[in-house]
Design a protein around this motif. Structure first.
Motif, PDB file in Angstrom:
ATOM      1  N   THR A 109      70.434  14.197  95.167  1.00 51.05           N
ATOM      2  CA  THR A 109      70.747  14.649  93.812  1.00 51.05           C
ATOM      3  C   THR A 109      71.351  13.517  92.981  1.00 51.05           C
ATOM      4  O   THR A 109      71.013  13.344  91.802  1.00 51.05           O
ATOM      5  CB  THR A 109      71.719  15.835  93.856  1.00 51.05           C
ATOM      6  N   ALA A 113      69.835  10.932  89.354  1.00 52.27           N
ATOM      7  CA  ALA A 113      70.712  10.921  88.186  1.00 52.27           C
ATOM      8  C   ALA A 113      71.139   9.498  87.830  1.00 52.27           C
ATOM      9  O   ALA A 113      71.130   9.099  86.663  1.00 52.27           O
ATOM     10  CB  ALA A 113      71.941  11.787  88.457  1.00 52.27           C
ATOM     11  N   GLY A 118      68.621  11.600  85.746  1.00 49.60           N
ATOM     12  CA  GLY A 118      68.745  12.920  86.345  1.00 49.60           C
ATOM     13  C   GLY A 118      67.559  13.834  86.187  1.00 49.60           C
ATOM     14  O   GLY A 118      67.404  14.508  85.186  1.00 49.60           O
ATOM     15  N   GLU A 121      66.797  19.371  89.906  1.00 47.19           N
ATOM     16  CA  GLU A 121      67.262  20.680  89.441  1.00 47.19           C
ATOM     17  C   GLU A 121      68.628  20.982  90.063  1.00 47.19           C
ATOM     18  O   GLU A 121      68.788  20.948  91.282  1.00 47.19           O
ATOM     19  CB  GLU A 121      66.273  21.764  89.853  1.00 47.19           C
ATOM     20  N   VAL A 122      69.602  21.233  89.236  1.00 42.50           N
ATOM     21  CA  VAL A 122      70.949  21.547  89.720  1.00 42.50           C
ATOM     22  C   VAL A 122      71.482  22.731  88.928  1.00 42.50           C
ATOM     23  O   VAL A 122      70.963  23.094  87.879  1.00 42.50           O
ATOM     24  CB  VAL A 122      71.894  20.343  89.548  1.00 42.50           C
ATOM     25  N   SER A 123      72.560  23.291  89.473  1.00 39.80           N
ATOM     26  CA  SER A 123      73.208  24.402  88.786  1.00 39.80           C
ATOM     27  C   SER A 123      74.711  24.200  88.860  1.00 39.80           C
ATOM     28  O   SER A 123      75.215  23.585  89.789  1.00 39.80           O
ATOM     29  CB  SER A 123      72.834  25.738  89.461  1.00 39.80           C
ATOM     30  N   ALA A 125      78.309  23.877  86.064  1.00 40.11           N
ATOM     31  CA  ALA A 125      78.773  22.957  85.025  1.00 40.11           C
ATOM     32  C   ALA A 125      79.383  21.690  85.610  1.00 40.11           C
ATOM     33  O   ALA A 125      79.158  20.582  85.111  1.00 40.11           O
ATOM     34  CB  ALA A 125      79.792  23.670  84.134  1.00 40.11           C
ATOM     35  N   VAL A 127      78.761  20.145  88.528  1.00 42.44           N
ATOM     36  CA  VAL A 127      77.713  19.261  89.050  1.00 42.44           C
ATOM     37  C   VAL A 127      76.969  18.593  87.897  1.00 42.44           C
ATOM     38  O   VAL A 127      76.674  17.391  87.948  1.00 42.44           O
ATOM     39  CB  VAL A 127      76.742  20.056  89.934  1.00 42.44           C
ATOM     40  N   ARG A 128      76.694  19.352  86.850  1.00 42.30           N
ATOM     41  CA  ARG A 128      75.972  18.794  85.708  1.00 42.30           C
ATOM     42  C   ARG A 128      76.763  17.665  85.052  1.00 42.30           C
ATOM     43  O   ARG A 128      76.210  16.624  84.672  1.00 42.30           O
ATOM     44  CB  ARG A 128      75.721  19.917  84.694  1.00 42.30           C
ATOM     45  N   VAL A 129      78.077  17.875  84.919  1.00 39.74           N
ATOM     46  CA  VAL A 129      78.933  16.839  84.312  1.00 39.74           C
ATOM     47  C   VAL A 129      78.940  15.580  85.169  1.00 39.74           C
ATOM     48  O   VAL A 129      78.828  14.463  84.665  1.00 39.74           O
ATOM     49  CB  VAL A 129      80.362  17.377  84.116  1.00 39.74           C
ATOM     50  N   LEU A 131      76.643  14.546  87.247  1.00 42.48           N
ATOM     51  CA  LEU A 131      75.344  13.880  87.158  1.00 42.48           C
ATOM     52  C   LEU A 131      75.167  13.176  85.815  1.00 42.48           C
ATOM     53  O   LEU A 131      74.586  12.077  85.759  1.00 42.48           O
ATOM     54  CB  LEU A 131      74.228  14.895  87.371  1.00 42.48           C
ATOM     55  N   ASP A 132      75.661  13.780  84.730  1.00 43.83           N
ATOM     56  CA  ASP A 132      75.563  13.119  83.433  1.00 43.83           C
ATOM     57  C   ASP A 132      76.389  11.831  83.416  1.00 43.83           C
ATOM     58  O   ASP A 132      75.961  10.805  82.863  1.00 43.83           O
ATOM     59  CB  ASP A 132      76.041  14.057  82.332  1.00 43.83           C
TER      60      ASP A 132
END
Length: 403
Positions: A109, A113, A118, A121-123, A125, A127-129, A131-132
């Motif tokens: 993952t 990124a 990136g 596919e992730v889920s 908030a 994890v998303r932060v 990766l960003d």
């Protein structure tokens, strides 16, 4: 097997530490305008230099060795980028582990990124932060490294311009006595140009200050070699300092005392700062009792070279020798350490190298017609570059260093 969340939390903390280490190294190397110590960049430099040293060990010819070593700085820059990205990759992967299991998924993952903005596919908030931030880190790292290159090459060009100009004055490879002899001889014009030496010493005083600042701030610059195999910024500066020391010792009434002393001081600081930035073991202040590696016989040989062109000399060699030693003891150890570490051209009076090789005397072109147009028949044997044996590096006892 499910790893407890507490353990994954500890591993995530290690990941944060790795990210911080790589970020600090990157920012200190390419942004902060001052020397910032980083174990990461130091180890990259050591590993690449060791590999090149092993590869060059069997090559005896200096020009072939120089061609091989010319790529060393570029490889160091590339490996620095690889090291930063690799540590960021591991750090962000470990940071993701508490939120993404198993750990292999965390690595697969973080990779896209960091390197591809990136695509996994992730889920969630959190994890998303993460990766960003990882994606932004990858973009910034590559961009800064690219923007870093013009600064390096600008400093390199400034350095090499003065080195190239020195070649006509001090010979190739450069040598202090040759600089004085050629400046007085003035291409056989019959008009001495030693009155230009104050300006030369002032220019090299500024040059040494520039190199000391740029090469300690951007350490890979030290490994950038001159375009020509018999040139080097190390031997160039060393020859200028030797010429100033010789002039002050042999002709104290005619030497440009203030410009020569300022040049010697600036050159000493430059060599010392760069040597310490490379991690070389050199003292902050020279030990006057250590003496120098140049022998008195070599000193007399240099004076003889100057006398052949009627260079104005006020003192006998035996009278000037203690003063010359007092000047040279200040910068010799640091200069020799750098020349050894970089394996630069083995010019006269430039110390040993990792693999013993004969010193190379300045290449002197054959003499042509003198200014009056009358041809002079020359004995070829008298106008060949002098053959010198490598200096025996045995310190002698000499008076205290000049200040």
């Amino acid at each position: 097997m499910v790893v407890p969340l507490a353990v994954r939390g500890i591993v995530a903390a290690v990941g944060v530490l790795l990210i911080w280490t790589a970020a600090r190294s990157m920012i200190g190397t390419v942004i902060v305008p001052r020397p910032v110590g980083s174990w990461l960049t130091r180890w990259v430099d050591k590993i690449v230099s060791f590999g090149y040293g092993v590869g060059a060990k069997a090559i005896k010819d200096h020009k072939r060795r120089d061609r091989l070593m010319a790529g060393q700085a570029a490889v160091i820059l590339l490996m620095q980028l690889v090291a930063w990205l690799a540590i960021f990759f591991v750090g962000y992967s470990l940071l993701l582990w508490p939120f993404v299991t198993p750990i292999t998924t965390a690595f697969t993952t973080a990779g896209p990124a960091l390197f591809e903005i990136g695509s996994e596919e992730v889920s969630g908030a959190t994890v998303r932060v993460i990766l960003d931030i990882a994606a932004l880190t990858g973009i910034i790292t590559v961009t800064l490294q690219i923007a870093y290159l013009p600064t390096l090459y600008s400093a390199f060009n400034r350095r090499e311009t003065e080195v190239a100009l020195l070649n006509a004055r001090a010979g190739v490879p450069s040598w202090g006595p040759e600089l004085l002899a050629r400046t007085h001889y003035a291409l056989g014009s019959g008009m001495s140009t030693i009155d230009t030496l104050p300006d030369l010493y002032a220019a090299w005083e500024r040059w040494a200050a520039d190199v000391a600042e740029s090469h300690t701030t951007y350490l890979p610059l030290v490994r950038f070699r001159s375009p020509k195999p018999l040139s080097s910024w190390v031997t160039g500066l060393l020859s200028v300092l030797d010429s100033a020391a010789l002039f002050l010792a042999l002709s104290p009434t005619q030497a440009p005392v203030v410009p020569a002393r300022l040049c010697l001081r600036s050159g000493f600081i430059c060599f010392s700062d760069v040597a310490r930035a490379l991690g070389l073991d050199v003292p902050a202040e020279p030990d006057p009792s250590a003496g120098i590696s140049i022998t008195y016989e070599q000193f007399v040989d240099a004076v003889t070279r100057m006398e052949k062109v009627n260079f104005p000399i006020d003192r006998k060699p035996e009278e000037a020798w203690p003063d010359f030693v007092g000047w040279r003891v200040n910068y010799e150890q640091a200069a020799y350490a750098i020349a050894y570490a970089l394996d630069v051209v083995p010019a006269l009076w430039s110390g040993p190298r990792p693999h013993p090789r004969p010193e190379i005397a300045p290449i002197r072109p054959p003499e042509g017609k003198p200014p009056d147009g009358k041809e002079t028949k020359l004995d070829p044997a008298k106008h060949q570059p002098a053959k010198h044996q490598p200096a025996k590096h045995q310190p002698a006892k000499h008076p205290p260093a000049q200040t």
